[in-house]
Motif scaffolding. Sequence first.
Motif, mmCIF file in Angstrom:
data_model
loop_
_atom_site.group_PDB
_atom_site.id
_atom_site.type_symbol
_atom_site.label_atom_id
_atom_site.label_comp_id
_atom_site.label_asym_id
_atom_site.label_seq_id
_atom_site.Cartn_x
_atom_site.Cartn_y
_atom_site.Cartn_z
ATOM 1 N N LEU A 110 0.852 -1.185 0.000
ATOM 2 C CA LEU A 110 0.000 0.000 0.000
ATOM 3 C C LEU A 110 0.887 1.233 0.000
ATOM 4 C CD1 LEU A 110 -2.613 1.671 0.421
ATOM 5 C CD2 LEU A 110 -2.339 1.250 2.887
ATOM 6 N N PHE A 111 0.693 2.113 -0.984
ATOM 7 C CA PHE A 111 1.469 3.352 -1.077
ATOM 8 C C PHE A 111 0.537 4.524 -0.830
ATOM 9 C CE2 PHE A 111 3.665 6.923 -2.848
ATOM 10 C CZ PHE A 111 5.021 6.638 -2.746
ATOM 11 N N LEU A 112 0.857 5.321 0.191
ATOM 12 C CA LEU A 112 0.075 6.515 0.508
ATOM 13 C C LEU A 112 0.754 7.735 -0.102
ATOM 14 C CD1 LEU A 112 -0.664 5.682 4.230
ATOM 15 C CD2 LEU A 112 -2.257 5.527 2.320
ATOM 16 N N ASP A 113 -0.003 8.456 -0.928
ATOM 17 C CA ASP A 113 0.544 9.619 -1.623
ATOM 18 C C ASP A 113 -0.237 10.865 -1.225
ATOM 19 O OD1 ASP A 113 2.150 11.096 -3.279
ATOM 20 O OD2 ASP A 113 1.762 9.905 -5.074
ATOM 21 N N CYS A 114 0.273 12.013 -1.627
ATOM 22 C CA CYS A 114 -0.368 13.285 -1.293
ATOM 23 C C CYS A 114 0.269 14.378 -2.140
ATOM 24 C CB CYS A 114 -0.193 13.576 0.198
ATOM 25 S SG CYS A 114 -1.101 15.025 0.788
ATOM 26 N N ASP A 115 -0.504 15.408 -2.481
ATOM 27 C CA ASP A 115 0.043 16.533 -3.233
ATOM 28 C C ASP A 115 1.167 17.217 -2.456
ATOM 29 O OD1 ASP A 115 -2.940 17.853 -4.911
ATOM 30 O OD2 ASP A 115 -1.641 16.150 -5.348
ATOM 31 N N ASP A 116 2.163 17.712 -3.183
ATOM 32 C CA ASP A 116 3.302 18.373 -2.535
ATOM 33 C C ASP A 116 2.863 19.553 -1.678
ATOM 34 O OD1 ASP A 116 4.786 16.526 -3.878
ATOM 35 O OD2 ASP A 116 5.835 17.950 -5.173
ATOM 36 N N ASP A 117 1.935 20.370 -2.192
ATOM 37 C CA ASP A 117 1.508 21.551 -1.444
ATOM 38 C C ASP A 117 0.822 21.166 -0.143
ATOM 39 O OD1 ASP A 117 2.540 23.200 -3.378
ATOM 40 O OD2 ASP A 117 0.609 23.574 -4.376
ATOM 41 N N GLU A 118 0.017 20.107 -0.185
ATOM 42 C CA GLU A 118 -0.671 19.670 1.021
ATOM 43 C C GLU A 118 0.319 19.076 2.026
ATOM 44 O OE1 GLU A 118 -3.589 18.615 3.858
ATOM 45 O OE2 GLU A 118 -3.473 20.119 2.258
ATOM 46 N N LEU A 119 1.296 18.308 1.533
ATOM 47 C CA LEU A 119 2.326 17.783 2.432
ATOM 48 C C LEU A 119 3.075 18.920 3.113
ATOM 49 C CD1 LEU A 119 3.839 14.868 0.299
ATOM 50 C CD2 LEU A 119 2.501 14.643 2.400
ATOM 51 N N SER A 120 3.437 19.930 2.325
ATOM 52 C CA SER A 120 4.150 21.078 2.883
ATOM 53 C C SER A 120 3.298 21.778 3.932
ATOM 54 C CB SER A 120 4.516 22.047 1.755
ATOM 55 O OG SER A 120 5.200 23.170 2.271
ATOM 56 N N ARG A 121 2.006 21.946 3.659
ATOM 57 C CA ARG A 121 1.119 22.601 4.618
ATOM 58 C C ARG A 121 1.050 21.826 5.926
ATOM 59 N NH1 ARG A 121 -3.574 22.121 6.740
ATOM 60 N NH2 ARG A 121 -4.018 20.194 5.601
ATOM 61 N N ARG A 122 0.972 20.490 5.826
ATOM 62 C CA ARG A 122 0.895 19.679 7.037
ATOM 63 C C ARG A 122 2.157 19.827 7.891
ATOM 64 N NH1 ARG A 122 -1.657 14.011 4.536
ATOM 65 N NH2 ARG A 122 -3.614 14.954 3.786
ATOM 66 N N TYR A 123 3.305 19.864 7.238
ATOM 67 C CA TYR A 123 4.545 20.028 7.993
ATOM 68 C C TYR A 123 4.640 21.408 8.626
ATOM 69 C CZ TYR A 123 6.799 15.615 6.847
ATOM 70 O OH TYR A 123 7.121 14.283 6.775
ATOM 71 N N VAL A 124 4.242 22.429 7.870
ATOM 72 C CA VAL A 124 4.322 23.791 8.398
ATOM 73 C C VAL A 124 3.375 23.963 9.579
ATOM 74 C CG1 VAL A 124 3.845 26.210 7.877
ATOM 75 C CG2 VAL A 124 5.108 24.814 6.227
#
Length: 320
Positions: A110-124
């Motif tokens: 199972l590979f979980l993916d996500c848009d780069d912008d959303e990943l960045s938002r989650r980290y910020v």
Amino acid sequence: MPVSVDDRRATPARDRAKTREVLLVTGMSGAGKTSALKALEDLGYEAVDNLPLSLLGNLVLPSQRSVDAPGFHGALAIGIDIRTRDFGAETFARELGRLRADANLSVKVLFLDCDDDELSRRYVETRHRHPLAVDRPVQDGIAHERQLLAPTRESSDLVIDTTRLPLGDLKRLLEGHFGLGDKPALSVFVTSFAFRQGIPREADLVFDVRFLANPHYDPALRPLTGRDGTVAEFITGDTDFAGFFGNLCRLLGPLLPRYAAEGKSYLTIAIGCTGGRHRSVFVAERLAKWLEEQGIGVHLSHRELDLPAVHRKLDVPAKA
């Protein structure tokens, strides 16, 4: 057709019953791996996170386990990603090949993916560092990780994009694809949505009902939804509705058994209109009822009527 949920290698239910389930959970950091493992644990899996690839065989293959090592005899969900000490795409592929060579194991990735912008938002928002961007911008770490994981993503059995996926829907998808025990050969999830908010990334089939008469333009119906009787009467009063819905059922009728025969255990059907409150809701409700009448297991959701759930955040990794 959206491919954000991509079922690559389905295993028929009759074959799954004879083998031990092993699910390797990987993907982009911050895409929800920990949430997925917790959900799988609730489904009956023994969940292990950040297991070094060098120990994977010791845990899964009895022939490699030492006499005094603890045994895990049930279904296993194992989290592996770039934080794993000896992780590498080639090493992962090699170990995966060894597991799949064992006839007693049913191994999926199972590979979980996500848009780069959303990943960045989650980290910020959480102020966590990306594991590959200790002294660099988060976006640099995400780009590097995506490059490293490209081969792993390509070899996975299922890709789930969690960009706008509520936590509850992630759990539903995991149960549909990887649930243990006896269950129907094919389960169907029906969801309504608004095109202006984007097509659900988990959808397998998408149907556009914006051609139907729109209750939004009736002031008395505007505050209501497709669940209300007066809205239902308005939509069914459209001369094109009966023909459309009959054709939709005739299309799906022969398709669903074929999906089941090919080993697909879960199918997501999305019904969209402009605002996601009237036409799509009513058609989704009617379709779910028809599917139940055919003896098919159905889950029903209305994305735009449950907007607060959309904003529930998936986990991100702990600080490196």
